[in-house]
Scaffold this motif. Structure first.
Motif, PDB file in Angstrom:
ATOM      1  N   THR A 245       6.545  -7.645   6.396  1.00 10.75           N
ATOM      2  CA  THR A 245       6.255  -6.443   7.191  1.00 10.75           C
ATOM      3  C   THR A 245       5.180  -5.527   6.597  1.00 10.75           C
ATOM      4  O   THR A 245       5.473  -4.421   6.138  1.00 10.75           O
ATOM      5  CB  THR A 245       7.551  -5.624   7.441  1.00 10.75           C
ATOM      6  OG1 THR A 245       8.182  -5.359   6.181  1.00 10.75           O
ATOM      7  CG2 THR A 245       8.492  -6.349   8.348  1.00 10.75           C
ATOM      8  N   PRO A 246       3.923  -5.955   6.629  1.00 10.64           N
ATOM      9  CA  PRO A 246       2.848  -5.056   6.181  1.00 10.64           C
ATOM     10  C   PRO A 246       2.659  -3.913   7.169  1.00 10.64           C
ATOM     11  O   PRO A 246       2.921  -4.055   8.367  1.00 10.64           O
ATOM     12  CB  PRO A 246       1.626  -5.979   6.157  1.00 10.64           C
ATOM     13  CG  PRO A 246       1.912  -6.998   7.217  1.00 10.64           C
ATOM     14  CD  PRO A 246       3.409  -7.225   7.154  1.00 10.64           C
ATOM     15  N   ALA A 247       2.188  -2.765   6.657  1.00 10.98           N
ATOM     16  CA  ALA A 247       1.964  -1.598   7.522  1.00 10.98           C
ATOM     17  C   ALA A 247       0.801  -0.780   6.968  1.00 10.98           C
ATOM     18  O   ALA A 247       0.853  -0.310   5.826  1.00 10.98           O
ATOM     19  CB  ALA A 247       3.216  -0.741   7.600  1.00 10.98           C
ATOM     20  N   PHE A 248      -0.245  -0.618   7.778  1.00 10.10           N
ATOM     21  CA  PHE A 248      -1.378   0.218   7.396  1.00 10.10           C
ATOM     22  C   PHE A 248      -0.973   1.689   7.364  1.00 10.10           C
ATOM     23  O   PHE A 248      -0.184   2.153   8.201  1.00 10.10           O
ATOM     24  CB  PHE A 248      -2.519   0.076   8.403  1.00 10.10           C
ATOM     25  CG  PHE A 248      -3.380  -1.140   8.222  1.00 10.10           C
ATOM     26  CD1 PHE A 248      -4.459  -1.119   7.352  1.00 10.10           C
ATOM     27  CD2 PHE A 248      -3.127  -2.287   8.954  1.00 10.10           C
ATOM     28  CE1 PHE A 248      -5.276  -2.231   7.202  1.00 10.10           C
ATOM     29  CE2 PHE A 248      -3.937  -3.401   8.814  1.00 10.10           C
ATOM     30  CZ  PHE A 248      -5.015  -3.378   7.934  1.00 10.10           C
TER      31      PHE A 248
ATOM     32  N   ALA B  22       1.277  -0.913   3.031  1.00 11.63           N
ATOM     33  CA  ALA B  22       2.602  -0.955   2.406  1.00 11.63           C
ATOM     34  C   ALA B  22       3.316  -2.216   2.873  1.00 11.63           C
ATOM     35  O   ALA B  22       3.113  -2.678   4.004  1.00 11.63           O
ATOM     36  CB  ALA B  22       3.401   0.285   2.779  1.00 11.63           C
ATOM     37  N   TYR B  23       4.148  -2.782   2.016  1.00 14.01           N
ATOM     38  CA  TYR B  23       4.917  -3.965   2.387  1.00 14.01           C
ATOM     39  C   TYR B  23       6.136  -4.064   1.483  1.00 14.01           C
ATOM     40  O   TYR B  23       6.262  -3.346   0.476  1.00 14.01           O
ATOM     41  CB  TYR B  23       4.073  -5.237   2.306  1.00 14.01           C
ATOM     42  CG  TYR B  23       3.568  -5.586   0.916  1.00 14.01           C
ATOM     43  CD1 TYR B  23       4.277  -6.442   0.075  1.00 14.01           C
ATOM     44  CD2 TYR B  23       2.365  -5.075   0.438  1.00 14.01           C
ATOM     45  CE1 TYR B  23       3.818  -6.771  -1.186  1.00 14.01           C
ATOM     46  CE2 TYR B  23       1.889  -5.394  -0.824  1.00 14.01           C
ATOM     47  CZ  TYR B  23       2.620  -6.242  -1.634  1.00 14.01           C
ATOM     48  OH  TYR B  23       2.162  -6.565  -2.889  1.00 14.01           O
ATOM     49  N   TYR B  24       7.068  -4.967   1.842  1.00 14.05           N
ATOM     50  CA  TYR B  24       8.258  -5.213   1.038  1.00 14.05           C
ATOM     51  C   TYR B  24       8.095  -6.529   0.289  1.00 14.05           C
ATOM     52  O   TYR B  24       7.562  -7.507   0.830  1.00 14.05           O
ATOM     53  CB  TYR B  24       9.512  -5.305   1.912  1.00 14.05           C
ATOM     54  CG  TYR B  24       9.775  -4.106   2.778  1.00 14.05           C
ATOM     55  CD1 TYR B  24       9.762  -2.818   2.249  1.00 14.05           C
ATOM     56  CD2 TYR B  24      10.034  -4.249   4.144  1.00 14.05           C
ATOM     57  CE1 TYR B  24      10.017  -1.711   3.043  1.00 14.05           C
ATOM     58  CE2 TYR B  24      10.298  -3.147   4.945  1.00 14.05           C
ATOM     59  CZ  TYR B  24      10.272  -1.885   4.386  1.00 14.05           C
ATOM     60  OH  TYR B  24      10.520  -0.793   5.182  1.00 14.05           O
TER      61      TYR B  24
ATOM     62  N   ALA C   9       9.694  -2.064   9.584  1.00 14.34           N
ATOM     63  CA  ALA C   9       8.542  -2.060   8.684  1.00 14.34           C
ATOM     64  C   ALA C   9       8.434  -0.707   7.993  1.00 14.34           C
ATOM     65  O   ALA C   9       8.986   0.296   8.480  1.00 14.34           O
ATOM     66  CB  ALA C   9       7.266  -2.339   9.474  1.00 14.34           C
ATOM     67  N   PRO C  10       7.749  -0.617   6.852  1.00 15.11           N
ATOM     68  CA  PRO C  10       7.498   0.694   6.253  1.00 15.11           C
ATOM     69  C   PRO C  10       6.851   1.618   7.283  1.00 15.11           C
ATOM     70  O   PRO C  10       5.943   1.215   8.009  1.00 15.11           O
ATOM     71  CB  PRO C  10       6.526   0.371   5.110  1.00 15.11           C
ATOM     72  CG  PRO C  10       6.776  -1.071   4.781  1.00 15.11           C
ATOM     73  CD  PRO C  10       7.126  -1.716   6.080  1.00 15.11           C
ATOM     74  N   THR C  11       7.359   2.842   7.370  1.00 10.35           N
ATOM     75  CA  THR C  11       6.896   3.798   8.377  1.00 10.35           C
ATOM     76  C   THR C  11       6.215   4.972   7.685  1.00 10.35           C
ATOM     77  O   THR C  11       6.844   5.684   6.903  1.00 10.35           O
ATOM     78  CB  THR C  11       8.071   4.291   9.238  1.00 10.35           C
ATOM     79  OG1 THR C  11       8.655   3.153   9.908  1.00 10.35           O
ATOM     80  CG2 THR C  11       7.613   5.298  10.282  1.00 10.35           C
TER      81      THR C  11
END
Length: 219
Positions: free
Chosen positions: A65-68, A76-78, A129-131
């Protein structure tokens, strides 16, 4: 978008300006049979205009779960650290979107599992996903500990951990445009998932649904 050799590619997400797509790709020799990506995946960013992808250097690991960030500067990702010792916590990581710096593990110091891992007989909940906060200075995420899945956040330098929701299982969540409220699904030991809203400034809670009330009264 990713024609050619058979790779296992997951987690595609758009950049805020719509010019790039970030995704994970397993390009190891075992990719065709490595169903769970146990040999690790790498982070790639594709330029939508020409279809060219570039690899962003990150530690070898399973990732999701990448997140710009809203300003487009970070992803950001896990991930767990490394491929061995799969008992290790999943943590929140941050890397420059242009590949100009090293990936940083933001939450390892807190010794808590960054995921929705609270389970029951019907399965586990939604993994969000990272928020990002609108100013790109804080990241919200789920963390599982002591039978709860909590809604937490941390600053981009890894400091100032905050727990916003606890004492149950937080499922899907979303912040309003002004980032003054969070809407989320929430379950406890004696009540299935319901929809709630919390005001972040003062913690005021409002329950918005009461599904299964008639059934619960009979049990």
């Amino acid at each position: 978008l990713t024609e050619g050799e058979a790779f296992n590619e997951v987690g595609a997400t758009w950049s805020p300006d719509g010019t790039q797509v970030a995704y994970f790709s397993n390009r190891t020799e075992s990719a065709e049979w490595d169903l769970f990506d146990v040999h690790g995946v790498d982070l790639y960013v594709m330029d939508v205009a020409n279809g060219a992808s570039r690899k962003i250097d990150t530690p070898v690991s399973t990732k999701s779960t990448p997140a710009f960030s809203p300003d487009g500067k970070w992803i950001a990702y896990y991930a767990r650290k490394g491929l061995e010792d799969r008992w290790q916590n999943n943590n929140l990581w941050l890397v420059p979107a242009d590949g100009s710096g090293e990936a940083r593990e933001l939450t390892a110091v807190y010794d808590i599992q960054i995921s929705n891992d609270t389970m029951n007989d019907t399965g586990s909940g939604v993994q969000m996903a990272p928020t990002w906060a609108a100013d790109s200075q804080r990241i919200f995420f789920q963390a599982s500990q002591h039978g709860d899945t909590r809604l937490c956040s941390v600053a981009v330098d890894g400091s100032d951990w905050q727990t916003h929701l606890a004492d149950g299982v937080v499922g899907a969540f979303t912040l309003d445009e002004a980032q003054e409220k969070v809407a989320y699904t929430f379950a406890t030991l004696d009540e299935p998932m319901q929809l709630w809203v919390q005001e972040l400034a003062n913690g005021r809670l409002r329950k918005r649904t009461s599904f299964n009330s008639a059934w619960l009264r009979q049990t």
